[in-house]
Design an enzyme around this catalytic site. Structure first.
Site, PDB file in Angstrom:
ATOM      1  N   ASP A 249       0.820  -1.244  -0.225  1.00 39.50           N
ATOM      2  CA  ASP A 249       0.066  -0.034  -0.137  1.00 39.50           C
ATOM      3  C   ASP A 249       0.917   1.199   0.086  1.00 39.50           C
ATOM      4  O   ASP A 249       1.928   1.128   0.576  1.00 39.50           O
ATOM      5  CB  ASP A 249      -0.981   0.010   1.384  1.00 39.50           C
ATOM      6  CG  ASP A 249      -2.205   0.751   1.145  1.00 39.50           C
ATOM      7  OD1 ASP A 249      -3.201   0.279   0.790  1.00 39.50           O
ATOM      8  OD2 ASP A 249      -1.880   2.202   0.949  1.00 39.50           O
ATOM      9  N   ASP A 298      -7.102  -5.135  -5.188  1.00 35.74           N
ATOM     10  CA  ASP A 298      -8.257  -4.410  -4.872  1.00 35.74           C
ATOM     11  C   ASP A 298      -8.115  -2.889  -4.851  1.00 35.74           C
ATOM     12  O   ASP A 298      -7.791  -2.348  -3.813  1.00 35.74           O
ATOM     13  CB  ASP A 298      -8.844  -4.889  -3.502  1.00 35.74           C
ATOM     14  CG  ASP A 298     -10.083  -4.157  -2.836  1.00 35.74           C
ATOM     15  OD1 ASP A 298     -10.810  -3.524  -3.789  1.00 35.74           O
ATOM     16  OD2 ASP A 298     -10.116  -4.005  -1.456  1.00 35.74           O
ATOM     17  N   CYS A 338     -13.994  -1.370  -7.342  1.00 38.34           N
ATOM     18  CA  CYS A 338     -15.089  -0.716  -6.734  1.00 38.34           C
ATOM     19  C   CYS A 338     -15.676   0.410  -7.682  1.00 38.34           C
ATOM     20  O   CYS A 338     -16.404   1.276  -7.136  1.00 38.34           O
ATOM     21  CB  CYS A 338     -14.893  -0.269  -5.173  1.00 38.34           C
ATOM     22  SG  CYS A 338     -13.241   0.927  -5.208  1.00 38.34           S
TER      23      CYS A 338
HETATM   24  N1  SAH Z   1      -7.926  -3.974  -0.018  1.00 36.66           N
HETATM   25  C1  SAH Z   1      -8.251  -2.919   0.945  1.00 36.66           C
HETATM   26  C2  SAH Z   1      -9.006  -1.729   0.580  1.00 36.66           C
HETATM   27  C3  SAH Z   1      -8.264  -1.045  -0.439  1.00 36.66           C
HETATM   28  S1  SAH Z   1      -8.620   0.725  -0.448  1.00 36.66           S
HETATM   29  C4  SAH Z   1      -9.498  -3.737   2.037  1.00 36.66           C
HETATM   30  O1  SAH Z   1      -9.695  -4.884   1.646  1.00 36.66           O
HETATM   31  O2  SAH Z   1      -9.580  -3.212   3.113  1.00 36.66           O
HETATM   32  C5  SAH Z   1      -7.464   1.187  -1.375  1.00 36.66           C
HETATM   33  C6  SAH Z   1      -6.082   1.101  -0.917  1.00 36.66           C
HETATM   34  O3  SAH Z   1      -5.004   1.620  -1.905  1.00 36.66           O
HETATM   35  C7  SAH Z   1      -5.860   2.484   0.113  1.00 36.66           C
HETATM   36  O4  SAH Z   1      -5.422   2.031   1.306  1.00 36.66           O
HETATM   37  C8  SAH Z   1      -4.764   3.317  -0.557  1.00 36.66           C
HETATM   38  O5  SAH Z   1      -4.038   4.058   0.386  1.00 36.66           O
HETATM   39  C9  SAH Z   1      -4.224   2.479  -1.559  1.00 36.66           C
HETATM   40  N2  SAH Z   1      -3.559   3.216  -2.826  1.00 36.66           N
HETATM   41  C10 SAH Z   1      -3.903   4.190  -3.627  1.00 36.66           C
HETATM   42  N3  SAH Z   1      -3.226   4.246  -4.419  1.00 36.66           N
HETATM   43  C11 SAH Z   1      -2.302   3.399  -4.562  1.00 36.66           C
HETATM   44  C12 SAH Z   1      -0.943   3.294  -5.419  1.00 36.66           C
HETATM   45  N4  SAH Z   1      -0.929   3.763  -6.494  1.00 36.66           N
HETATM   46  N5  SAH Z   1      -0.145   2.343  -4.787  1.00 36.66           N
HETATM   47  C13 SAH Z   1      -0.496   1.474  -3.639  1.00 36.66           C
HETATM   48  N6  SAH Z   1      -1.484   1.673  -2.875  1.00 36.66           N
HETATM   49  C14 SAH Z   1      -2.010   2.723  -3.279  1.00 36.66           C
END
Ligand code: SAH
Length: 396
Positions: A249, A298, A338
């Site tokens: 993340d 995700d 989503c």
């Molecule tokens: N899979 C998680 C929800 C994901 S929400 C669950 O089950 O709860 C999306 C996540 O992607 C967030 O935590 C955000 O910090 C992260 N994110 C957004 N852009 C990103 C990127 N370019 N690289 C890595 N993480 C990213």
């Protein structure tokens, strides 16, 4: 107090009669009832062009969705109606779950347009996503207090939807003493979520059934959770028996809490967090010849608005193809989206395309959607947004 009327153009009542709750600004007879007549959040009687009453709505003259129906008669959004709708929502959730951790109110689908409430036991995380709900915030809070008797209510009014409604973005404690971090249980597993500093409401309850889909597949396996946030998939996979989990993340606080969640469940030793941009991290893992048996992808909504469709779709293609390259033969890919503007067929096609390009045989084994605490309103396609495919990927 007598409500003002809002009159639709001829034939523009059809969507409402079909079950929908929204009125778009171009459907209003603005000769007869100009939108400038109304204050944001004001309640109105909605009439068809022929004068027939269609229901009561609240208005936002500056939004494209200029009114949302709250009843199909003369009932206004007041304490009694709010309490009734909250009780109805609660009745469903207690039927669905044994423990008080769920999305309690999911907007339009619970006939409370613009209101989202997530429940963490005695703590509530609330989003007022429309001018109508924002105007009624005191009544909303009072109704939640009466129905749930919570210890605290946090307003997570920092979503970008509020900008479209012309509302300020802010986080505030509306009631009681709200902790920074709350506990929840999901699929039988205790977890922590940031109530005030996290993303959205603090936890993504919508993925609950899709996290459970992993249970069968993870024992003894090496798992990669891409866009892990606080470890919803990763930590549950570890508890379900994975040999090792790696969470990726870009948010350090999210990864820190993911690690805490792993420790809370006694799987800290097999948990690894990698902070960074998912695309770059996956490329790096590939360069290092790392391989995984199971990969969860995700991402945040890559397609936030319709006009982002092309670019967003490309991002889904890229990240899932990268993931596929990191899979062991006969590995499992759980690909989620989503974005409500991405059709399930398009996500399926992302898997097909990645398989073709990587010369793999892809078998979709299971398909998931948002959990039942995010019910779908059959007249409002936007309420069905989460897609998830669980696929086996092998040599051909
Ligand atoms: N899979 C998680 C929800 C994901 S929400 C669950 O089950 O709860 C999306 C996540 O992607 C967030 O935590 C955000 O910090 C992260 N994110 C957004 N852009 C990103 C990127 N370019 N690289 C890595 N993480 C990213």
């Amino acid at each position: 107090m007598e409500l003002q009327s809002l009159r639709l153009k001829r034939h523009e009542e059809r969507r409402l009669l079909g079950g929908h709750l929204w009125i778009f600004s171009n459907e209003v007879d603005t000769q007869e009832t100009p939108l400038s007549m109304y204050k944001a959040g004001e309640q109105v009687r909605v009439q068809a062009h022929n004068g027939k009453l269609l229901g009561t709505a609240y208005v936002n003259p500056q939004s494209l969705i200029c009114a949302r129906l709250i009843s199909r008669d003369e009932a206004v959004l007041n304490h009694a109606l709010l309490v009734h709708r909250c009780e109805q929502a609660l009745r469903l959730r207690t039927q669905l779950f044994d423990e008080p951790y769920y999305r309690l109110i999911y907007g339009e689908s619970d006939l409370l347009p613009g209101l989202v409430v997530d429940r963490f036991g005695t703590h509530l995380s609330v989003q007022l996503n429309s001018a109508g709900m924002d105007t009624n915030r005191t009544q909303v809070i009072e109704a939640l207090k009466q129905v749930i008797e919570p210890q605290s209510i946090v307003l997570r009014n920092d979503s970008s939807i509020r900008t479209l409604e012309g509302l300020p973005r802010e986080v505030e404690v509306a009631w009681g003493k709200a902790p920074e971090v709350v506990e929840l249980r999901e699929n039988g597993i205790p977890l922590l979520a940031p109530l005030q500093g996290g993303q959205k409401t603090g936890w993504f309850y919508d993925q609950r059934p899709n996290r459970a889909m992993l249970r069968r597949f993870v024992p003894g396996k090496r798992v990669l959770d891409v866009f892990s946030y606080v470890g919803g998939f990763a930590v549950q996979a570890a508890v379900f028996g994975a040999r090792q989990v790696v969470a990726v993340d870009s948010s350090r606080p999210a990864l820190e809490m993911a690690e805490k969640n792993a420790e809370l469940n006694g799987v800290g030793k097999i948990f690894n967090g990698i902070e960074g941009d998912a695309f770059a991290v996956l490329r790096q893992l590939k360069a290092e010849e790392e391989r995984f048996d199971i990969i969860v992808v995700d991402p945040p909504a890559f397609i936030k608005r319709k006009k982002d469709h092309k670019e967003g779709l490309r991002a889904y293609h890229r990240i899932n193809e990268l993931a596929m390259q990191l899979l062991q033969p006969n590995g499992i890919l759980l690909a989620a989206s989503c974005s409500m503007h991405l059709a399930r067929e398009e996500l399926q096609d992302v898997l097909r395309n990645a398989g073709q390009r990587q010369d793999r045989h892809v078998q979709i084994l299971m398909e998931g959607m948002q959990g039942p605490d995010h019910p779908v309103h059959p007249a409002i396609p936007e309420t069905r947004y989460l897609k998830a495919f669980l696929a086996r990927v092998s040599k051909r």
